[in-house]
Design a protein around this motif. Structure first.
Motif, mmCIF file in Angstrom:
data_model
loop_
_atom_site.group_PDB
_atom_site.id
_atom_site.type_symbol
_atom_site.label_atom_id
_atom_site.label_comp_id
_atom_site.label_asym_id
_atom_site.label_seq_id
_atom_site.Cartn_x
_atom_site.Cartn_y
_atom_site.Cartn_z
ATOM 1 N N ILE A 117 0.663 -1.196 0.161
ATOM 2 C CA ILE A 117 -0.195 -0.020 -0.134
ATOM 3 C C ILE A 117 0.897 1.381 -0.164
ATOM 4 O O ILE A 117 0.420 2.224 -0.715
ATOM 5 C CB ILE A 117 -0.915 0.092 1.262
ATOM 6 C CG1 ILE A 117 -1.741 -1.098 1.135
ATOM 7 C CG2 ILE A 117 -1.734 1.398 1.199
ATOM 8 C CD1 ILE A 117 -2.934 -1.394 2.290
ATOM 9 N N ILE A 118 1.800 1.212 0.699
ATOM 10 C CA ILE A 118 2.927 2.397 0.896
ATOM 11 C C ILE A 118 3.519 2.340 -0.259
ATOM 12 O O ILE A 118 3.773 3.555 -1.045
ATOM 13 C CB ILE A 118 3.856 2.216 2.075
ATOM 14 C CG1 ILE A 118 3.009 2.241 3.494
ATOM 15 C CG2 ILE A 118 4.941 3.319 1.876
ATOM 16 C CD1 ILE A 118 3.773 1.981 4.541
ATOM 17 N N GLY A 119 4.098 1.526 -1.020
ATOM 18 C CA GLY A 119 5.081 1.498 -1.942
ATOM 19 C C GLY A 119 4.330 1.976 -3.297
ATOM 20 O O GLY A 119 5.042 2.606 -4.326
ATOM 21 N N GLU A 120 3.177 1.586 -3.549
ATOM 22 C CA GLU A 120 2.341 1.947 -4.835
ATOM 23 C C GLU A 120 2.086 3.570 -4.850
ATOM 24 O O GLU A 120 1.552 4.228 -5.603
ATOM 25 C CB GLU A 120 1.031 1.090 -4.894
ATOM 26 C CG GLU A 120 0.039 1.644 -3.877
ATOM 27 C CD GLU A 120 -1.335 0.831 -4.187
ATOM 28 O OE1 GLU A 120 -2.427 1.200 -3.753
ATOM 29 O OE2 GLU A 120 -1.113 -0.195 -5.162
ATOM 30 N N ARG A 121 2.211 4.290 -3.516
ATOM 31 C CA ARG A 121 2.118 5.764 -3.522
ATOM 32 C C ARG A 121 3.402 6.425 -3.423
ATOM 33 O O ARG A 121 3.191 7.650 -3.189
ATOM 34 C CB ARG A 121 1.304 6.047 -2.124
ATOM 35 C CG ARG A 121 -0.359 5.523 -2.481
ATOM 36 C CD ARG A 121 -0.817 5.276 -0.967
ATOM 37 N NE ARG A 121 -2.426 5.040 -1.353
ATOM 38 C CZ ARG A 121 -2.882 4.116 -1.603
ATOM 39 N NH1 ARG A 121 -2.128 2.960 -1.824
ATOM 40 N NH2 ARG A 121 -4.340 3.887 -1.705
ATOM 41 N N LEU A 122 4.409 5.716 -3.601
ATOM 42 C CA LEU A 122 5.589 6.255 -3.580
ATOM 43 C C LEU A 122 6.651 6.017 -4.822
ATOM 44 O O LEU A 122 6.191 5.070 -5.310
ATOM 45 C CB LEU A 122 6.665 5.897 -2.134
ATOM 46 C CG LEU A 122 6.019 6.429 -0.955
ATOM 47 C CD1 LEU A 122 6.794 5.861 0.234
ATOM 48 C CD2 LEU A 122 5.907 8.001 -0.714
ATOM 49 N N ILE A 124 9.166 4.215 -6.907
ATOM 50 C CA ILE A 124 9.708 2.885 -6.354
ATOM 51 C C ILE A 124 11.291 2.991 -6.303
ATOM 52 O O ILE A 124 11.653 2.575 -5.194
ATOM 53 C CB ILE A 124 9.334 1.834 -7.788
ATOM 54 C CG1 ILE A 124 7.945 1.451 -7.659
ATOM 55 C CG2 ILE A 124 10.125 0.702 -7.519
ATOM 56 C CD1 ILE A 124 7.558 0.746 -8.882
ATOM 57 N N ARG A 125 11.811 3.658 -7.183
ATOM 58 C CA ARG A 125 13.290 3.780 -6.945
ATOM 59 C C ARG A 125 13.703 4.211 -5.450
ATOM 60 O O ARG A 125 14.850 3.713 -4.962
ATOM 61 C CB ARG A 125 13.887 4.820 -7.977
ATOM 62 C CG ARG A 125 15.481 4.803 -7.989
ATOM 63 C CD ARG A 125 15.877 5.656 -9.435
ATOM 64 N NE ARG A 125 15.328 6.951 -9.279
ATOM 65 C CZ ARG A 125 16.071 8.070 -8.985
ATOM 66 N NH1 ARG A 125 17.372 7.815 -8.560
ATOM 67 N NH2 ARG A 125 15.265 9.227 -9.026
ATOM 68 N N VAL A 174 9.949 -4.700 -6.930
ATOM 69 C CA VAL A 174 10.460 -5.419 -8.191
ATOM 70 C C VAL A 174 9.545 -5.766 -8.867
ATOM 71 O O VAL A 174 9.367 -5.719 -10.154
ATOM 72 C CB VAL A 174 11.711 -6.147 -7.651
ATOM 73 C CG1 VAL A 174 12.711 -5.473 -6.947
ATOM 74 C CG2 VAL A 174 11.009 -7.738 -6.813
ATOM 75 N N VAL A 175 8.348 -6.435 -8.397
ATOM 76 C CA VAL A 175 7.487 -7.139 -9.114
ATOM 77 C C VAL A 175 6.611 -6.011 -9.772
ATOM 78 O O VAL A 175 6.193 -6.315 -11.094
ATOM 79 C CB VAL A 175 6.551 -7.869 -8.351
ATOM 80 C CG1 VAL A 175 5.278 -8.453 -9.072
ATOM 81 C CG2 VAL A 175 7.106 -9.338 -7.608
ATOM 82 N N THR A 176 6.333 -4.913 -9.165
ATOM 83 C CA THR A 176 5.881 -3.877 -9.829
ATOM 84 C C THR A 176 6.437 -3.215 -10.952
ATOM 85 O O THR A 176 6.084 -3.131 -12.228
ATOM 86 C CB THR A 176 5.289 -2.687 -8.858
ATOM 87 O OG1 THR A 176 4.522 -3.081 -7.803
ATOM 88 C CG2 THR A 176 4.667 -1.618 -9.720
ATOM 89 N N GLU A 241 11.535 3.068 -13.259
ATOM 90 C CA GLU A 241 10.333 2.350 -12.919
ATOM 91 C C GLU A 241 9.230 1.969 -14.146
ATOM 92 O O GLU A 241 8.800 0.968 -13.930
ATOM 93 C CB GLU A 241 9.401 3.572 -12.132
ATOM 94 C CG GLU A 241 8.203 2.808 -11.409
ATOM 95 C CD GLU A 241 7.690 3.841 -10.544
ATOM 96 O OE1 GLU A 241 6.453 3.903 -10.309
ATOM 97 O OE2 GLU A 241 8.245 4.901 -9.807
ATOM 98 N N HIS A 242 9.328 2.886 -14.978
ATOM 99 C CA HIS A 242 8.027 2.670 -16.238
ATOM 100 C C HIS A 242 8.899 2.866 -17.569
ATOM 101 O O HIS A 242 9.667 4.058 -17.381
ATOM 102 C CB HIS A 242 7.213 3.645 -15.775
ATOM 103 C CG HIS A 242 5.789 3.130 -16.489
ATOM 104 N ND1 HIS A 242 5.676 3.234 -17.777
ATOM 105 C CD2 HIS A 242 4.607 2.463 -16.088
ATOM 106 C CE1 HIS A 242 4.581 2.710 -18.031
ATOM 107 N NE2 HIS A 242 3.809 2.215 -17.114
ATOM 108 N N PRO A 243 8.547 2.415 -18.421
ATOM 109 C CA PRO A 243 8.947 2.605 -19.905
ATOM 110 C C PRO A 243 8.714 4.166 -20.198
ATOM 111 O O PRO A 243 9.328 4.615 -20.834
ATOM 112 C CB PRO A 243 8.330 1.628 -20.766
ATOM 113 C CG PRO A 243 7.300 0.739 -19.857
ATOM 114 C CD PRO A 243 7.606 1.217 -18.612
#
Length: 536
Positions: A117-122, A124-125, A174-176, A241-243
């Protein structure tokens, strides 16, 4: 004009996007391998923290005789018995060592539910970098107990709890990230290969810890701690984090004809109209695996009250699914409970296998640690095999169920055969590793990514971290219970530990029966068959 060298032609044959994807694949592989590398030392060092003393009184008498001229009182300290490191040199050492495992894994399980929950709002790096630095610090701190001669049991427990909490930053991140970069096509194979980082990290951790375990076990923790902290620096400098962050084309997360994170792979030329019934047919024909997970009468949509709208850069709305909303995704609860028992078995081997080999085969800590790596080699084979088979059949639950069904009798054979000699132990370690870690690897990677990009989420990547954390967090509850139960049961015989593991595998299979039934009842669409839409 001279022709280009073969090596250059090979390099130029790949596009810019493909090179970036390969780079992220390798980078995330190494990042999470370092997490497992830092977890493994405790299982290797157990044989040194408590050494088997065949004749305690005889050892004590020899030490008294050797020191008679230097110590007229004839007194010796606790650690001079050469039975290990206080307080783990006592008769209840198995319970104490089990408590260390439980402290780490219980903290890990609790922290995992919050981490997603925390990770998806911050970013990733930043989140992952912090977790790796903190993990390195606490892993090193455990090893410093050797150099500062610390014998307080509470010190080691607190260190394990803190390390368990911060290590939860790794998996959802890492999975995200890998889910953002790679689509659903051949996801089982790709993630089966990628998930071998778990076994690679365990193998490297075993070899590094084993190198110093008999001479200076503190370095068995300090060196892995430095490694994971160093990889945290690499993460901060290089992780993408994202392409879309570097204007790479997005690979669809849901299907080869779908959308990913709200961006289409191709531009729609005509407006398409389809009914509710045709939508269900589309799911069935394009993705039979997801269709098999949908319960009867389900409309495939998460109600709006279970999502929270976040506004990112540019004001684009991104829906972050709630905890309850993620649980409503078909298959999440079943796979989570299955993983609870599958991970119980896997982590019992992770934390107790070297000590078991030491007790049964009477090897020293280093040889037992080296031999235990074969279980992880089997895990690499099992993870890739599970991914390939599930891709080929399009049936994740059935693949897991078959391996769990074979794992239970294999564990019984392992408990019998491992007492017959080294060669038999090696063979059974490889087979057991493949069957035990295959379902665990498949559920934590391809299945988590499938459910985190479920049709009902409509291309929203913000749910992937939460779904992954729920599944792995539930599995971590089992990971905490397994080593604890092993510590409590092993004094009554190792055979009883294996009976407990077999029951756990059978229970894991039970939770998948409904999904397996749906997969077996689901018919595949014929190749080339297309869904007809009305156009206007």
């Amino acid at each position: 004009m001279a022709s280009l060298p073969t090596g250059i032609r090979l390099i130029t044959s790949f596009t810019r996007d493909q090179w970036y994807r390969a780079f992220i694949f390798i980078l995330t592989f190494l990042l999470y391998a370092s997490f497992h590398l830092s977890r493994k030392p405790i299982s290797i060092v157990k044989g040194e923290l408590h050494k088997q003393c065949a004749s305690h009184d005889k050892v004590k008498l020899n030490i008294l005789n050797e020191n008679a001229f230097h110590d007229p009182a004839g007194k010796i300290s606790d650690n001079e018995t050469h039975c290990g490191w206080a307080p783990f040199d006592k008769k209840n050492y198995q319970q104490l060592l089990g408590a260390l495992d439980y402290s780490f894994l219980c903290a890990y399980a609790i922290g995992m539910y919050l981490s997603g929950i925390i990770g998806e709002r911050l970013p990733i790096r930043y989140y992952l970098t912090f977790g790796m630095f903190a993990s390195g610090a606490f892993t090193t701190l455990f090893g410093l107990g050797y150099f500062y001669n610390i014998h307080n049991f509470g010190f080691y427990v607190i260190t394990q709890i803190a390390n368990g909490l911060v290590q939860t930053t790794g998996w959802p991140s890492v999975v995200t990230c890998i889910g953002n970069w790679f689509g659903k096509g051949r996801r089982g194979l790709i993630m089966g290969i990628w998930n071998s980082h778990t076994s690679v990290g365990n193998i490297l951790g075993s070899l590094i810890a084993g190198y110093w375990v008999s001479t200076c076990w503190g370095l068995s923790f300090v060196v892995p701690g430095i490694i994971i902290a160093s990889m945290g620096t690499v993460c901060f400098l290089f992780l993408i984090e994202h392409p879309k962050d570097i204007k790479c084309s997005s690979t669809p997360l849901i299907s080869s004809k779908g959308h990913e994170n709200g961006t289409n792979r191709f531009r729609v030329q005509k407006q398409i109209l389809y009914t509710k019934e045709s939508s269900k047919n589309l799911i069935s024909k394009q993705d039979p695996e997801i269709q098999s997970l949908l319960s009867d009468g389900e409309n495939g949509t998460i109600p709006p009250k279970f999502v929270t709208v976040l506004h990112g850069d540019g004001g684009n709305g991104m829906a972050a699914i709630s905890f309850v909303g993620a649980l409503r995704i078909p298959g999440v609860i079943e796979f989570s409970l299955c993983l609870l028992f599958a991970k119980l078995v896997s982590y019992t081997f992770l934390f107790w296998l070297p000590l078991y080999i030491t007790n049964v085969d009477h090897f020293d800590a280093k040889k037992a640690g080296d031999l235990s790596t074969l279980f992880d080699v089997g895990g690499i084979i099992g993870g890739i095999l599970a991914g390939v088979v599930s891709d080929r059949l399009g049936k994740r639950a059935s693949t897991c169920g078959l391996m769990l069904l074979l794992a239970a009798p294999t564990l019984y054979m392992f408990s019998m055969v491992s007492k017959m000699g080294l060669e038999a132990t090696i063979v059974m370690l490889l087979i057991s590793g493949a069957l035990v870690n295959g379902p665990y690897a498949l559920i934590t990677t391809a299945v988590s990514a499938d459910l985190g990009t479920h049709k009902s989420l409509k291309g929203n990547s913000k749910a992937l971290s939460t779904v992954t954390a729920i599944i792995d967090g539930t599995g971590s509850v089992g990971a905490a219970l397994g080593p604890l139960l092993a510590g409590l049961i092993s004094p009554f015989g190792w055979n009883n530990v294996f009976y407990m593991l077999m029951v756990a595998d059978a229970t894991a299979l039970l939770f998948l029966l409904r999904l397996i039934q749906k997969e077996l009842c689901c018919t595949r669409s014929m190749p080339g068959e297309q869904l007809q839409f009305k156009e206007h």
